[in-house]
Enzyme design. Structure first.
Site, PDB file in Angstrom:
ATOM      1  N   LEU A  14       0.791  -1.354   0.109  1.00  0.00           N
ATOM      2  CA  LEU A  14      -0.019  -0.067  -0.081  1.00  0.00           C
ATOM      3  C   LEU A  14       0.879   1.159  -0.222  1.00  0.00           C
ATOM      4  O   LEU A  14       0.553   2.209  -0.766  1.00  0.00           O
ATOM      5  CB  LEU A  14      -0.950  -0.026   1.264  1.00  0.00           C
ATOM      6  N   ASP A  56      15.664   2.492   9.131  1.00  0.00           N
ATOM      7  CA  ASP A  56      14.907   1.264   9.947  1.00  0.00           C
ATOM      8  C   ASP A  56      14.371   2.216  10.878  1.00  0.00           C
ATOM      9  O   ASP A  56      14.933   2.892  12.080  1.00  0.00           O
ATOM     10  CB  ASP A  56      16.444   0.570  10.587  1.00  0.00           C
ATOM     11  N   ASN A  83       3.385   4.376   7.701  1.00  0.00           N
ATOM     12  CA  ASN A  83       3.172   3.137   6.965  1.00  0.00           C
ATOM     13  C   ASN A  83       3.932   1.944   7.520  1.00  0.00           C
ATOM     14  O   ASN A  83       3.477   0.741   7.308  1.00  0.00           O
ATOM     15  CB  ASN A  83       2.944   3.248   5.477  1.00  0.00           C
ATOM     16  N   SER A 134      -2.904   2.133  10.928  1.00  0.00           N
ATOM     17  CA  SER A 134      -3.446   1.200  12.059  1.00  0.00           C
ATOM     18  C   SER A 134      -3.820  -0.019  11.090  1.00  0.00           C
ATOM     19  O   SER A 134      -3.240  -0.331  10.109  1.00  0.00           O
ATOM     20  CB  SER A 134      -4.483   1.696  13.052  1.00  0.00           C
ATOM     21  N   TYR A 148      -0.399  -8.586  16.815  1.00  0.00           N
ATOM     22  CA  TYR A 148      -0.456  -7.808  15.844  1.00  0.00           C
ATOM     23  C   TYR A 148      -1.555  -6.586  16.300  1.00  0.00           C
ATOM     24  O   TYR A 148      -1.368  -5.517  16.169  1.00  0.00           O
ATOM     25  CB  TYR A 148      -1.034  -8.104  14.445  1.00  0.00           C
ATOM     26  N   LYS A 152      -1.438  -2.570  17.059  1.00  0.00           N
ATOM     27  CA  LYS A 152      -2.154  -1.530  16.542  1.00  0.00           C
ATOM     28  C   LYS A 152      -3.143  -0.595  17.570  1.00  0.00           C
ATOM     29  O   LYS A 152      -3.758   0.340  17.254  1.00  0.00           O
ATOM     30  CB  LYS A 152      -3.157  -2.020  15.254  1.00  0.00           C
ATOM     31  N   THR A 183      -2.095  -7.496  -0.843  1.00  0.00           N
ATOM     32  CA  THR A 183      -0.832  -7.542  -0.958  1.00  0.00           C
ATOM     33  C   THR A 183       0.063  -8.627  -0.262  1.00  0.00           C
ATOM     34  O   THR A 183      -0.456  -9.501  -0.108  1.00  0.00           O
ATOM     35  CB  THR A 183      -0.544  -6.222  -0.003  1.00  0.00           C
TER      36      THR A 183
END
Length: 272
Positions: A14, A56, A83, A134, A148, A152, A183
């Protein structure tokens, strides 16, 4: 009106789609990525309006240095899109300590470092827009994706507080909450813990409900992001995808029902 956009994690997926959309319409774009060589062709095509920096995001000093270089190169940073991040799959019992720390180092701390670096520039400009990527899973959690989601959820809390803190400086904050898109996020760019057989049925159940037709078309998100960046009064939260809205409405409906059912107990706990 031409804007300068700083995007992390834009070498693919994205982020890259959004970077190209900004470049095609004439914006200046800074892409901060681990491997700038992945953007060689794009850099050649947009030599005057694209700056590719090696970064990084887990290195706080490097984040501040990258933002300084971007400001020196283009003179301004109008929009930050945080992102950079990745997905980690694993039941809570399966997670190793280093996996947990690494997930938060990238998804949470990396976002924090770049945000902290950009705020003084935007505050001095008296304008800016910080967009934090997010996920729909920043508002709800699925089994085996708890780590994960935790990262978020943290992004959501940080960003909501940030929005209230910087609004008087002319800085807007938006949180993007995509559902699944086609993706490499859930394939080659994702990481999975060593599985325990106890959770095989949980994984099977999640896979059975994960229909390909529910995954969005990545390129379709570009127009939404352009509209968000151009909005005079951008929203604090923007869900990307039809499925995410359905998930969130269902889960929040359940939450409200439970809270209302237990309201008497909640009220009594006030004590006065």
């Amino acid at each position: 009106m031409q804007k300068t956009i700083f995007i992390t994690g834009a070498s693919r997926g994205l982020g890259r789609i959004w970077a190209e959309a900004f470049l095609k319409r004439g914006d200046k774009v800074v892409v901060a990525v681990r491997n700038p060589d992945a953007l060689a062709e794009l850099s050649k095509n947009y030599a005057s309006t694209l700056l590719a920096l090696k970064l990084d995001v887990t290195d706080r000093t490097a984040c501040f240095d990258a933002v300084t270089k971007a400001k020196e190169h283009f003179g301004t940073i109008d929009v930050l899109i945080n992102n950079a991040g990745y997905g980690h799959t694993g039941a809570i019992e399966e997670l190793e300590e280093h996996e947990i720390r690494t997930q938060f180092e990238t998804n949470v701390y990396g976002l924090l470092w770049v945000t902290q670096a950009v705020i003084p520039i935007m505050r001095e400009q008296k304008k800016g827009h910080i967009i934090q990527v997010s996920s729909a899973l920043g508002l709800l959690a699925f089994p085996t994706l708890g780590l994960y989601s935790a990262s978020k959820f943290a992004v959501e809390g940080i960003s909501e507080a940030l929005a209230a803190e910087v609004s008087s400086f002319g800085i807007n904050v938006s949180i993007l909450e995509p559902n699944g898109f086609r993706t490499d996020f859930a394939t080659t760019s994702g990481i999975q813990s060593k599985p325990l057989a106890f959770y095989d049925k949980v994984r099977e159940g999640l896979a059975a409900g994960n229909k390909l037709e529910d995954w969005g078309v990545p390129e379709a998100t570009a127009e939404a992001v352009l509209k968000l960046v151009d909005a005079e009064t951008p929203p604090l939260r923007l869900i990307l995808g039809r499925v995410g809205i359905q998930w969130i409405k269902y889960v929040y409906g359940q939450r409200m029902q439970t809270w209302e059912e237990w309201q008497e107990v909640s009220t009594a706990a006030q004590g006065n």
